[in-house]
Scaffold this active site. Structure first.
Site, mmCIF file in Angstrom:
data_model
loop_
_atom_site.group_PDB
_atom_site.id
_atom_site.type_symbol
_atom_site.label_atom_id
_atom_site.label_comp_id
_atom_site.label_asym_id
_atom_site.label_seq_id
_atom_site.Cartn_x
_atom_site.Cartn_y
_atom_site.Cartn_z
ATOM 1 N N CYS A 113 0.878 -1.170 0.000
ATOM 2 C CA CYS A 113 0.000 0.000 0.000
ATOM 3 C C CYS A 113 0.920 1.225 0.000
ATOM 4 C CB CYS A 113 -0.984 -0.002 1.167
ATOM 5 S SG CYS A 113 -0.243 0.039 2.806
ATOM 6 N N THR A 141 2.047 3.345 2.235
ATOM 7 C CA THR A 141 3.088 3.357 3.265
ATOM 8 C C THR A 141 3.554 1.948 3.652
ATOM 9 O OG1 THR A 141 1.384 3.217 4.957
ATOM 10 C CG2 THR A 141 2.126 5.431 4.336
HETATM 11 C C1 RB5 Z 1 -4.062 5.341 0.925
HETATM 12 O O1 RB5 Z 1 -4.131 6.722 0.816
HETATM 13 C C2 RB5 Z 1 -3.143 4.957 2.075
HETATM 14 O O2 RB5 Z 1 -3.720 5.346 3.268
HETATM 15 C C3 RB5 Z 1 -2.872 3.468 2.033
HETATM 16 O O3 RB5 Z 1 -2.291 3.134 0.809
HETATM 17 C C4 RB5 Z 1 -1.919 2.942 3.089
HETATM 18 O O4 RB5 Z 1 -0.705 3.609 3.054
HETATM 19 C C5 RB5 Z 1 -2.462 2.821 4.457
HETATM 20 O O5 RB5 Z 1 -1.778 2.453 5.408
#
Ligand code: RB5
Length: 151
Positions: A65, A67
């Protein structure tokens, strides 16, 4: 090796690259989505991948994802999953040797493709050391069993 992979929109681009690397390394890859860069919710995809690994249909999983944090949190809710957020070669190595990590988690925008490839290759080929580390990993499994029984 059978690998389940998944990402949200924040990991979609890196996922395509990681699939190529995995396939080149001889892995059989099942892609659980997402299949475009349209915004979506990471828990749904993370849960599918983690459940597939926990059921042993897949030997390992990869989740991405933006982060890496949300995917790691979701995956580690599933009993039997030891998901590790990886950002360097040393964490890739020790997540396998010491923690027997069965899901590798990446940030889609904090590491380069080259770095992801390096980390992944190490993660795939490194074996669990067992010994005192097995005792500790077993303790995690016992905690999961206790929680399932409600104490
Ligand atoms: C999406 O904006 C972001 O919140 C998701 O990809 C992830 O990093 C969540 O932990």
């Amino acid at each position: 090796m059978r690998i389940a992979i998944g990402a949200d929109h924040g990991g979609y681009t890196l996922k395509k690259w990681v699939i190529k690397i995995l396939e080149k390394s001889g892995c059989a890859v099942k892609d659980f989505g997402t299949y475009s860069s349209k915004r979506c919710d990471y828990p749904r995809v993370g849960f599918k991948v983690a459940s597939g690994v926990a059921s042993r249909k897949f030997e390992r999983g990869v989740l991405i994802c933006k982060t890496g944090l949300g995917m790691a949190m979701v995956a580690n809710k599933v009993p039997g999953i030891r998901a590790a957020l990886l950002s360097d070669r040393a964490s890739a190595r020790s997540s396998r040797k010491h923690n027997d990590a069965n899901i590798a988690v990446f940030s889609g925008n904090r590491i380069t493709r080259k770095k992801a490839e390096e980390i992944l290759k190490i993660w795939l080929k490194t074996d669990f050391s067992g010994g005192r580390h097995k005792r500790r990993v077993d303790q995690i499994g016992n905690m999961e069993k206790k929680l399932r029984r409600g104490r």
